[in-house]
Each structure stands twice: as C-alpha cells, then as structure tokens.
Design a protein around this motif. Structure first.
Motif, PDB file in Angstrom:
ATOM      1  N   ASN A 157     -18.639  53.063   1.648  1.00  0.00           N
ATOM      2  CA  ASN A 157     -19.759  52.310   1.088  1.00  0.00           C
ATOM      3  C   ASN A 157     -19.457  50.824   1.264  1.00  0.00           C
ATOM      4  O   ASN A 157     -18.574  50.280   0.603  1.00  0.00           O
ATOM      5  CB  ASN A 157     -19.914  52.672  -0.391  1.00  0.00           C
ATOM      6  CG  ASN A 157     -21.021  51.864  -1.054  1.00  0.00           C
ATOM      7  OD1 ASN A 157     -21.664  51.038  -0.420  1.00  0.00           O
ATOM      8  ND2 ASN A 157     -21.227  52.120  -2.340  1.00  0.00           N
ATOM      9  N   PHE A 167     -20.248  57.567   1.470  1.00  0.00           N
ATOM     10  CA  PHE A 167     -21.494  58.277   1.778  1.00  0.00           C
ATOM     11  C   PHE A 167     -21.205  59.450   2.688  1.00  0.00           C
ATOM     12  O   PHE A 167     -20.338  59.390   3.554  1.00  0.00           O
ATOM     13  CB  PHE A 167     -22.495  57.353   2.467  1.00  0.00           C
ATOM     14  CG  PHE A 167     -23.062  56.310   1.556  1.00  0.00           C
ATOM     15  CD1 PHE A 167     -24.131  56.612   0.714  1.00  0.00           C
ATOM     16  CD2 PHE A 167     -22.533  55.035   1.526  1.00  0.00           C
ATOM     17  CE1 PHE A 167     -24.659  55.659  -0.135  1.00  0.00           C
ATOM     18  CE2 PHE A 167     -23.055  54.077   0.689  1.00  0.00           C
ATOM     19  CZ  PHE A 167     -24.116  54.391  -0.150  1.00  0.00           C
ATOM     20  N   ASN A 182     -24.120  60.341  -1.865  1.00  0.00           N
ATOM     21  CA  ASN A 182     -22.992  59.455  -2.178  1.00  0.00           C
ATOM     22  C   ASN A 182     -22.026  60.136  -3.142  1.00  0.00           C
ATOM     23  O   ASN A 182     -22.426  60.893  -4.006  1.00  0.00           O
ATOM     24  CB  ASN A 182     -23.479  58.073  -2.628  1.00  0.00           C
ATOM     25  CG  ASN A 182     -24.120  58.056  -3.988  1.00  0.00           C
ATOM     26  OD1 ASN A 182     -23.564  58.582  -4.953  1.00  0.00           O
ATOM     27  ND2 ASN A 182     -25.292  57.456  -4.082  1.00  0.00           N
TER      28      ASN A 182
END
Ligand SMILES: *[C@@H]1O[C@H](CO)[C@@H](O)[C@H](O)[C@H]1NC(C)=O
Ligand SMILES: *[C@@H]1O[C@H](CO)[C@@H](O)[C@H](O)[C@H]1NC(C)=O
Ligand SMILES: *[C@@H]1O[C@H](CO)[C@@H](O)[C@H](O)[C@H]1NC(C)=O
Length: 205
Positions: A157, A167, A182
């Motif tokens: 991320n 992610f 996520n």
C-alpha cells in the motif's frame, strides 16, 4: 490557365497575409497582445502605431512549441499556464498543481482586467508545495496516489508508511476486471514489496 489561376491564388494569399491581423489593434492600442481566437495561447500580435498615417501595423507571431504567450508580460514563456487559468484560478494567490500528487510545482493566479493569468512555478529542490500554507516546505509530505490494481498479485500500500497494509488484486473476469482487497499484516510482521508477503525480516523504510 492553371498557372494563371495559381499565380492569382498566391497573390491573393500574400495580400491576405499582409492585411490580416489577429488582433484589432485600433481597439487594443500599441503593444503585444494574445490572438483572442487562439485557445492554445501560441499566437500573438504586435501592434505598432504609425504616427505618419495614424494607423496601426499588425504583425502576427507564434511562440515556439514549448512556450506559451503570457499576456501579463507580453512574452512567450515555458512556465505560462495556458487556459486552465480561468477554470483553476478562483482567487489571487497560489494554488496546487492540477496534476494529482505532484507537489513539486504550483500555480500563481493573478487577476488583470478581470481575467486570471496563471503561471507555473516549481519549488526549490527538496521542498514541496503545501496548499494550506501556500509555501514550499522541506517537511511537507505530498499525498501519495491511491493504489489501483492493474495486475493480479499482492502489492504494498503506497500510502502506508508503516508497511503494515497491502493489497491483493484478483482477476475476476476475462475482460480484465480486478477485485481489489486490502489486508493488514499479522502481529509484528510488515509487507515486503520484493517478497510480496508479510515478514518480520523486512525493514520498512
Ligand atoms: C496561429 O498561427 C498559425 C501561423 O503562425 C496559423 O497557422 C494558425 O491557424 C493560428 N491559429 C489560430 C487559432 O489562429
Ligand atoms: C510536476 O509537474 C511539473 C509541471 O507541471 C513537471 O515539470 C514535473 O516534472 C512534475 N513532477 C512530477 C514528479 O511529476
Ligand atoms: C480497506 O478496505 C476497507 C473496507 O473494504 C476500507 O474501508 C478501507 O478504506 C480500505 N483501505 C485502503 C487503504 O484502501
């Protein structure tokens, strides 16, 4: 015959070139003015007053490919921001660069005769434009772009300075549609972008 028509055509063209003025010099007076019909801010006209005939001579010019005509200075400049001026500038002062997540440059808005003039400036090295203070600051953190899946896999991320979240991008359709999930790394582990998994061996920088 064709030759005569061609010659006439060339003569008419060159006459038109002589008398054509992109700017109404009688209305503007002497000086350097933008061509109002040119929305690309390239073309401008120099109006010169001839006292002997009490008329204006107009000379049309175009800025080079990398420059734009700045009506404030009457010169071609590479940092002049063409057009978005009217839409971007709402007040006189400094506003952020419209390019998302680009904090290295900013725009100066100046109002002249009810028209906004926008000029692009860039902060000195190792400083970034803070839109709240409207200053170039050494410790300002530019917002990072939001992550968006472009291929399947696990990705760090970019907005997480602590490297705790990542992610997962999953291809859900043949047309390339991605599902973006996520996750947070468990306990003391952090996401290693090179290994693409959570590990305690990676040092987040
Ligand atoms: C700008 O000037 C060039 C010639 O220098 C001309 O070909 C072009 O049509 C002009 N553009 C506008 C919008 O007037
Ligand atoms: C930011 O934008 C300016 C011009 O608007 C450009 O010169 C510069 O390269 C950009 N910087 C980045 C990091 O995109
Ligand atoms: C992670 O997902 C949750 C719920 O789907 C969402 O609220 C949150 O904003 C997401 N975080 C990031 C960094 O995208």
């Amino acid at each position: 015959m064709a030759y005569i028509i061609w010659t006439l055509f060339v003569v008419v063209l060159s006459l038109a070139g002589q008398v054509y003025s992109a700017v109404n010099c009688a209305a503007t007076g002497a000086g350097r003015f933008p061509d109002p019909s040119d929305t690309t801010c390239k073309n401008y006209t120099i109006c010169i007053y001839k006292s002997s005939t009490q008329t204006y001579s107009a000379y049309n010019y175009a800025c080079t490919s990398t420059e734009f005509f700045n009506p404030k200075t009457g010169l071609c400049a590479s940092n002049y921001v063409c057009n978005p001026a009217a839409s971007l500038c709402k007040y006189e002062g400094y506003i952020p660069n419209p390019t998302p997540n680009n904090c290295s440059c900013y725009i100066e808005c100046v109002k002249i005769d009810d028209v906004y003039i926008a000029t692009n400036y860039c902060c000195p090295d190792s400083t970034l434009f803070n839109p709240d203070s409207t200053l170039c600051e050494a410790d300002y953190k530019c917002p990072k772009p939001a992550f968006k899946c472009t291929e399947a896999g696990r990705f760090a991320n970019p907005a997480d300075d602590a490297c705790k979240t990542y992610f997962m991008c999953v291809l859900v359709s043949n047309d390339g549609t991605m599902k973006q999930l996520n996750y947070t790394c468990p306990s003391t582990s952090v996401f290693s972008p090179s290994d693409r998994f959570c590990t305690t061996k990676y040092t987040c920088s």
